[in-house]
Design a protein around this motif. Structure first.
Motif: not given
Length: 295
Positions: A181-190, A216-228
């Motif tokens: 979700n986009d809201d989680a991605a915005a919060i993670e960036r901040a 973990d994989v599920r959290l990275r997917e939720a916050i739309q962060v690429a795998a390291p």
């Protein structure tokens, strides 16, 4: 070597059903201060990533526009309750403030329960994987009982009956509700700067990948962060395991507990009042509670 386990030996003489606060305080202040603080950061990061919870936070702007203050306020309120318990004046005041902050929002019980589950499960799993020793059964039970009491005093219902039951409930809820979700991605960036600040300066160029490797994989997917990259993932795991080995065999118990000289934060360099913490809602004005008003 015997001294390294002195706190554990003392914890094992205590009764977690009665002494859960003392045990949990010992975990945070003496046994695992760095790991517990990081584990709680990761727990809050995960709790902010459920779509419904993320939407509330982006709507208020507290995490995306006033990030440092919101992070500091959350930590201070949590640490005040841990350091003072729920029945001492500062702990009661912090708990009342937490309830007052959440009151204007129509938050379902299950979302509250998920946040509580993050605080119980995520730091415990971090210790099990990267702590200088694994938490013992007394510590695991005390962690559960501390947050069960916090949940009860926040009016949260249907709290599972043990750590093990809570872990099962948490994993099932997380699997269904932690979705991209986009809201989680915005919060993670901040909020990413909080975890970046824990990375040694020498490794700063790899900072973003190292932070992503903590998820973990599920959290990275939720916050739309690429795998390291795999070298970063493996390198981080090796470094953390190496740190735990060095602490176990060469470390000594802390002579002075974490926060002995107070809690320092960027937002309040000259100290703080608990009533300052959190957003100011137009629907209420904070006043310091008396003992018979606090809950």
């Amino acid at each position: 070597m015997r001294k390294r386990y002195a706190n554990l030996a003392r914890i094992r003489t205590l009764d977690p059903e009665r002494d859960w606060l003392e045990i949990y305080q010992t975990m945070l202040r003496l046994e695992f201060p760095w790991d517990m603080k990081l584990g709680l950061n990761l727990a809050f990061n995960r709790s902010f990533s459920i779509p419904a919870i993320a939407a509330v936070h982006t709507a208020t702007g507290e995490l995306t526009e006033r990030t440092q203050k919101r992070i500091d306020d959350t930590g201070l309120l949590m640490y005040e309750m841990v350091l003072n318990g729920f029945d001492q004046p500062r702990g009661r005041e912090a708990l009342r403030r937490v309830n007052q902050i959440h009151r204007p929002h129509d938050i379902p019980n299950e979302d509250y329960l998920y946040v509580l589950g993050c605080l119980v499960v995520i730091p415990t799993r971090w210790l099990q994987r990267y702590g200088w020793r694994r938490p013992c059964c007394h510590e695991q039970r005390a962690t559960y009982l501390f947050y069960r009491e916090l949940g009860r005093r926040m009016g949260i219902t249907d709290i599972p009956g043990s750590y093990e039951e809570f872990e099962v409930w948490f994993d099932a809820y997380d699997a269904v509700h932690l979705t991209p979700n986009d809201d989680a991605a915005a919060i993670e960036r901040a909020t990413r700067s909080l975890l970046l600040g824990r990375i040694p300066r020498l490794l700063a160029p790899l900072g973003d990948e190292l932070v992503s490797a903590m998820y973990d994989v599920r959290l990275r997917e939720a916050i739309q962060v690429a795998a390291p990259s795999w070298p970063v993932r493996v390198g981080l795991a090796v470094a953390l395991k190496g740190r735990s080995w060095l602490q176990r065999w060469l470390g000594k118990p802390r002579a002075e507990g974490l926060f002995t000289n107070g809690i320092a934060t960027k937002s309040y360099p000259n100290g703080y009042e608990i009533g300052q913490l959190g957003p100011v809602h137009p629907t209420f004005r904070w006043t310091t509670p008396t003992d018979d008003q606090a809950s």
